[in-house]
Scaffold this motif. Structure first.
Motif, PDB file in Angstrom:
ATOM      1  N   MET A 133      91.916 -49.897-102.932  1.00 50.41           N
ATOM      2  CA  MET A 133      91.920 -48.501-102.506  1.00 50.41           C
ATOM      3  C   MET A 133      93.026 -47.726-103.207  1.00 50.41           C
ATOM      4  N   ALA A 134      94.205 -48.254-103.129  1.00 53.57           N
ATOM      5  CA  ALA A 134      95.361 -47.618-103.754  1.00 53.57           C
ATOM      6  C   ALA A 134      95.196 -47.575-105.266  1.00 53.57           C
ATOM      7  N   LEU A 135      94.611 -48.651-105.803  1.00 57.40           N
ATOM      8  CA  LEU A 135      94.395 -48.706-107.263  1.00 57.40           C
ATOM      9  C   LEU A 135      93.409 -47.635-107.697  1.00 57.40           C
ATOM     10  N   GLN A 136      92.333 -47.533-106.905  1.00 59.94           N
ATOM     11  CA  GLN A 136      91.318 -46.515-107.215  1.00 59.94           C
ATOM     12  C   GLN A 136      91.957 -45.128-107.240  1.00 59.94           C
ATOM     13  N   LYS A 137      92.808 -44.897-106.270  1.00 58.21           N
ATOM     14  CA  LYS A 137      93.471 -43.595-106.151  1.00 58.21           C
ATOM     15  C   LYS A 137      94.349 -43.350-107.373  1.00 58.21           C
ATOM     16  N   LEU A 138      95.044 -44.405-107.789  1.00 51.33           N
ATOM     17  CA  LEU A 138      95.922 -44.289-108.957  1.00 51.33           C
ATOM     18  C   LEU A 138      95.106 -43.990-110.216  1.00 51.33           C
ATOM     19  N   ALA A 139      93.942 -44.716-110.325  1.00 50.22           N
ATOM     20  CA  ALA A 139      93.089 -44.532-111.503  1.00 50.22           C
ATOM     21  C   ALA A 139      92.562 -43.100-111.555  1.00 50.22           C
ATOM     22  N   LEU A 140      92.179 -42.611-110.411  1.00 50.51           N
ATOM     23  CA  LEU A 140      91.670 -41.240-110.333  1.00 50.51           C
ATOM     24  C   LEU A 140      92.751 -40.244-110.731  1.00 50.51           C
ATOM     25  N   GLN A 141      93.950 -40.489-110.217  1.00 50.90           N
ATOM     26  CA  GLN A 141      95.082 -39.616-110.522  1.00 50.90           C
ATOM     27  C   GLN A 141      95.359 -39.611-112.019  1.00 50.90           C
ATOM     28  N   ALA A 142      95.278 -40.814-112.613  1.00 50.47           N
ATOM     29  CA  ALA A 142      95.539 -40.936-114.054  1.00 50.47           C
ATOM     30  C   ALA A 142      94.485 -40.183-114.846  1.00 50.47           C
ATOM     31  N   ALA A 143      93.228 -40.304-114.410  1.00 47.15           N
ATOM     32  CA  ALA A 143      92.133 -39.618-115.097  1.00 47.15           C
ATOM     33  C   ALA A 143      92.329 -38.105-115.016  1.00 47.15           C
ATOM     34  N   LEU A 144      92.728 -37.653-113.852  1.00 44.16           N
ATOM     35  CA  LEU A 144      92.948 -36.216-113.667  1.00 44.16           C
ATOM     36  C   LEU A 144      94.072 -35.726-114.571  1.00 44.16           C
ATOM     37  N   ASN A 145      95.087 -36.543-114.714  1.00 42.92           N
ATOM     38  CA  ASN A 145      96.235 -36.164-115.552  1.00 42.92           C
ATOM     39  C   ASN A 145      95.862 -36.124-117.034  1.00 42.92           C
ATOM     40  N   ARG A 146      94.924 -37.024-117.419  1.00 44.79           N
ATOM     41  CA  ARG A 146      94.529 -37.077-118.837  1.00 44.79           C
ATOM     42  C   ARG A 146      93.615 -35.909-119.217  1.00 44.79           C
ATOM     43  N   ARG A 147      92.962 -35.359-118.218  1.00 43.56           N
ATOM     44  CA  ARG A 147      91.992 -34.279-118.474  1.00 43.56           C
ATOM     45  C   ARG A 147      92.689 -33.131-119.225  1.00 43.56           C
ATOM     46  N   PRO A 148      92.080 -32.668-120.288  1.00 47.59           N
ATOM     47  CA  PRO A 148      92.739 -31.565-121.011  1.00 47.59           C
ATOM     48  C   PRO A 148      92.812 -30.320-120.131  1.00 47.59           C
ATOM     49  N   LYS A 149      93.939 -29.707-120.153  1.00 53.97           N
ATOM     50  CA  LYS A 149      94.133 -28.518-119.317  1.00 53.97           C
ATOM     51  C   LYS A 149      93.462 -27.321-119.985  1.00 53.97           C
ATOM     52  N   ILE A 150      92.647 -26.628-119.221  1.00 48.43           N
ATOM     53  CA  ILE A 150      92.006 -25.430-119.753  1.00 48.43           C
ATOM     54  C   ILE A 150      92.896 -24.242-119.421  1.00 48.43           C
ATOM     55  N   SER A 151      93.477 -23.706-120.437  1.00 44.89           N
ATOM     56  CA  SER A 151      94.297 -22.520-120.188  1.00 44.89           C
ATOM     57  C   SER A 151      94.220 -21.599-121.393  1.00 44.89           C
ATOM     58  N   ILE A 152      94.153 -20.352-121.130  1.00 42.96           N
ATOM     59  CA  ILE A 152      94.116 -19.378-122.212  1.00 42.96           C
ATOM     60  C   ILE A 152      95.540 -19.216-122.721  1.00 42.96           C
ATOM     61  N   SER A 153      95.687 -19.310-124.011  1.00 46.50           N
ATOM     62  CA  SER A 153      97.039 -19.215-124.553  1.00 46.50           C
ATOM     63  C   SER A 153      97.580 -17.809-124.335  1.00 46.50           C
ATOM     64  N   ASN A 154      98.875 -17.712-124.350  1.00 43.67           N
ATOM     65  CA  ASN A 154      99.526 -16.417-124.141  1.00 43.67           C
ATOM     66  C   ASN A 154      99.067 -15.376-125.156  1.00 43.67           C
ATOM     67  N   GLN A 155      98.868 -15.847-126.382  1.00 41.63           N
ATOM     68  CA  GLN A 155      98.469 -14.903-127.438  1.00 41.63           C
ATOM     69  C   GLN A 155      97.119 -14.270-127.122  1.00 41.63           C
ATOM     70  N   VAL A 156      96.179 -15.153-126.720  1.00 39.28           N
ATOM     71  CA  VAL A 156      94.837 -14.640-126.408  1.00 39.28           C
ATOM     72  C   VAL A 156      94.917 -13.640-125.261  1.00 39.28           C
ATOM     73  N   THR A 157      95.704 -14.001-124.238  1.00 41.79           N
ATOM     74  CA  THR A 157      95.860 -13.097-123.095  1.00 41.79           C
ATOM     75  C   THR A 157      96.412 -11.751-123.550  1.00 41.79           C
TER      76      THR A 157
END
Ligand SMILES: [Ca+2]
Length: 141
Positions: A1-25
């Protein structure tokens, strides 16, 4: 259970962050502000021209006066929303002294009502009436 949670957390952290760069804004904001200013100035200029034309409309034989006479003739509608005072359209067009003044009337009409005079003539008159209008206009120098 704890491992699954850790794996999920790791996957979420690896996910590329979608953010509009300051320049585009910045570019988007600047574009938006620019457009806002453009339309704002245009609206002010339009209102300014309209105001001038409305004052001129009270001066006899001014292009704006002819333009508003034509508009009134177009709007001589009955309860059904149709009807145009054709006689007033013809007599107003006859009163316009020459082609140059007629061109000024077209500009005044656009400034006042934001519409094209010849398009409105076409939609307000029958084909025969419109041809009569063309004859009156083309007889001017
Ligand atoms: Ca009408």
């Amino acid at each position: 259970m704890a491992l699954q949670k850790l794996a999920l957390q790791a996957a979420l952290n690896r996910r590329p962050k979608i953010s509009i760069s300051n320049q585009v804004t910045t570019v988007l904001l600047a574009g938006g502000v620019g457009l806002g200013i453009f339309f704002g100035i245009r609206a002010v200029a339009k209102n300014f021209k309209k105001g001038i034309r409305e004052r001129q409309a009270l001066i006899p034989n001014n292009p704006a006066a002819f333009a508003s006479q034509l508009k009134l003739a177009f709007e001589n509608d009955n309860a059904f929303g149709w009807g145009t005072d054709e006689a007033a359209v013809f007599s107003t067009l006859e009163e316009i002294p020459n082609k140059a003044t007629f061109n000024s009337v077209q500009r005044a009409y656009r400034d006042l009502y934001g519409k094209n005079l010849s398009a409105d003539l076409k939609s307000e008159l029958t084909v025969a009436e419109y041809n009569q209008v063309l004859q009156i206009i083309n007889a001017k120098f």
